[in-house]
Design a protein around this motif. Structure first.
Motif, PDB file in Angstrom:
ATOM      1  N   LEU A  49       0.833  -1.206   0.000  1.00  0.00           N
ATOM      2  CA  LEU A  49       0.000   0.000   0.000  1.00  0.00           C
ATOM      3  C   LEU A  49       0.865   1.253   0.000  1.00  0.00           C
ATOM      4  N   SER A  50       1.943   1.235   0.758  1.00  0.00           N
ATOM      5  CA  SER A  50       2.873   2.367   0.796  1.00  0.00           C
ATOM      6  C   SER A  50       3.527   2.583  -0.565  1.00  0.00           C
ATOM      7  N   ILE A  51       3.880   1.485  -1.245  1.00  0.00           N
ATOM      8  CA  ILE A  51       4.478   1.605  -2.581  1.00  0.00           C
ATOM      9  C   ILE A  51       3.501   2.270  -3.545  1.00  0.00           C
ATOM     10  N   VAL A  52       2.257   1.823  -3.532  1.00  0.00           N
ATOM     11  CA  VAL A  52       1.247   2.398  -4.435  1.00  0.00           C
ATOM     12  C   VAL A  52       1.011   3.871  -4.106  1.00  0.00           C
ATOM     13  N   ALA A  53       0.849   4.186  -2.822  1.00  0.00           N
ATOM     14  CA  ALA A  53       0.617   5.572  -2.423  1.00  0.00           C
ATOM     15  C   ALA A  53       1.793   6.464  -2.816  1.00  0.00           C
ATOM     16  N   ASN A  54       3.013   5.974  -2.636  1.00  0.00           N
ATOM     17  CA  ASN A  54       4.178   6.789  -2.988  1.00  0.00           C
ATOM     18  C   ASN A  54       4.366   6.899  -4.494  1.00  0.00           C
ATOM     19  N   PHE A  55       3.942   5.882  -5.233  1.00  0.00           N
ATOM     20  CA  PHE A  55       3.985   5.994  -6.692  1.00  0.00           C
ATOM     21  C   PHE A  55       3.030   7.094  -7.161  1.00  0.00           C
ATOM     22  N   ILE A  56       1.846   7.132  -6.584  1.00  0.00           N
ATOM     23  CA  ILE A  56       0.879   8.168  -6.953  1.00  0.00           C
ATOM     24  C   ILE A  56       1.348   9.543  -6.452  1.00  0.00           C
ATOM     25  N   TRP A  57       2.075   9.575  -5.361  1.00  0.00           N
ATOM     26  CA  TRP A  57       2.585  10.801  -4.738  1.00  0.00           C
ATOM     27  C   TRP A  57       3.843  11.315  -5.443  1.00  0.00           C
ATOM     28  N   LEU A  58       4.388  10.542  -6.378  1.00  0.00           N
ATOM     29  CA  LEU A  58       5.662  10.817  -7.040  1.00  0.00           C
ATOM     30  C   LEU A  58       5.837  12.259  -7.533  1.00  0.00           C
ATOM     31  N   PRO A  59       4.875  12.873  -8.199  1.00  0.00           N
ATOM     32  CA  PRO A  59       5.102  14.247  -8.691  1.00  0.00           C
ATOM     33  C   PRO A  59       5.255  15.286  -7.571  1.00  0.00           C
ATOM     34  N   TYR A  60       4.723  15.008  -6.394  1.00  0.00           N
ATOM     35  CA  TYR A  60       4.783  15.981  -5.309  1.00  0.00           C
ATOM     36  C   TYR A  60       6.153  15.981  -4.624  1.00  0.00           C
ATOM     37  N   GLN A  61       6.726  14.815  -4.407  1.00  0.00           N
ATOM     38  CA  GLN A  61       8.053  14.673  -3.797  1.00  0.00           C
ATOM     39  C   GLN A  61       8.769  13.505  -4.462  1.00  0.00           C
ATOM     40  N   PRO A  62       9.363  13.720  -5.625  1.00  0.00           N
ATOM     41  CA  PRO A  62       9.904  12.593  -6.396  1.00  0.00           C
ATOM     42  C   PRO A  62      11.036  11.831  -5.706  1.00  0.00           C
ATOM     43  N   ILE A  63      11.963  12.516  -5.076  1.00  0.00           N
ATOM     44  CA  ILE A  63      13.107  11.816  -4.476  1.00  0.00           C
ATOM     45  C   ILE A  63      12.648  10.980  -3.288  1.00  0.00           C
ATOM     46  N   TRP A  64      11.877  11.584  -2.386  1.00  0.00           N
ATOM     47  CA  TRP A  64      11.420  10.827  -1.224  1.00  0.00           C
ATOM     48  C   TRP A  64      10.498   9.685  -1.651  1.00  0.00           C
ATOM     49  N   ALA A  65       9.657   9.883  -2.643  1.00  0.00           N
ATOM     50  CA  ALA A  65       8.755   8.827  -3.095  1.00  0.00           C
ATOM     51  C   ALA A  65       9.535   7.627  -3.627  1.00  0.00           C
ATOM     52  N   VAL A  66      10.601   7.870  -4.379  1.00  0.00           N
ATOM     53  CA  VAL A  66      11.418   6.774  -4.896  1.00  0.00           C
ATOM     54  C   VAL A  66      12.110   6.033  -3.751  1.00  0.00           C
ATOM     55  N   ILE A  67      12.601   6.777  -2.755  1.00  0.00           N
ATOM     56  CA  ILE A  67      13.226   6.145  -1.585  1.00  0.00           C
ATOM     57  C   ILE A  67      12.208   5.295  -0.837  1.00  0.00           C
ATOM     58  N   ALA A  68      11.010   5.816  -0.636  1.00  0.00           N
ATOM     59  CA  ALA A  68       9.965   5.076   0.077  1.00  0.00           C
ATOM     60  C   ALA A  68       9.536   3.831  -0.703  1.00  0.00           C
TER      61      ALA A  68
END
Length: 151
Positions: free
Chosen positions: A112-131
């Motif tokens: 679930l965290s992976i999916v949420a961070n993938f969708i969140w990618l444009p807002y914080q790309p570096i942190w989303a990729v790390i997460a």
């Protein structure tokens, strides 16, 4: 009576059982990884809660993007991160305590965290990729570890 050879890695007639080395194969990596996965889920949850609070309290913390398919109000994203973060903290704490329910829930929460961070990618790309990378490691670690059973 014939004497049998000790099992590989087991005690020999000259070494007591308490001084033998444990098997450090793939299971050793995964076992240590389960503890690390619990810590990562816990820390990822704390950071998600902080992201959520920032999104809820002050709507202009994150970059505004235009024309994004999964665009939500940043306050909504704040609540999403807050809820996921609390669940990640509880799951990470359960894994660290060795709870059986937490291992299965950990895989689901990491996904679930992976999916949420993938969708969140444009807002914080570096942190989303790390997460996302953290979530992949957590899933691998929890699925490759085999719990030890007593003989």
């Amino acid at each position: 009576m014939a004497q049998t050879a000790p099992p590989p890695g087991g005690p020999t007639p000259t070494t007591p059982a308490s001084t033998t080395r444990p098997d450090h194969g793939a299971g050793g990596w995964a076992s240590g990884g389960v503890v690390f996965a619990g810590v990562l889920l816990f820390v990822d949850g704390v950071l998600a809660v902080l992201n959520g609070i920032a999104g809820i309290a002050k709507d202009d913390v994150y970059a505004r993007i235009g024309g994004y398919t999964y665009e939500f109000n940043l306050t909504t994203w704040g609540w999403i991160h807050l809820v996921i973060g609390v669940l990640l903290i509880v799951t990470g704490a359960g894994i660290l305590r060795g709870a059986a329910w937490a291992r299965a829930l950990g895989v689901g929460m990491a996904a679930l965290s992976i999916v949420a961070n993938f969708i969140w990618l444009p807002y914080q790309p570096i942190w989303a990729v790390i997460a996302i990378a953290i979530g992949v490691f957590v899933i691998w670690s929890l699925l490759t570890d085999r719990p030890r059973t007593a003989h």
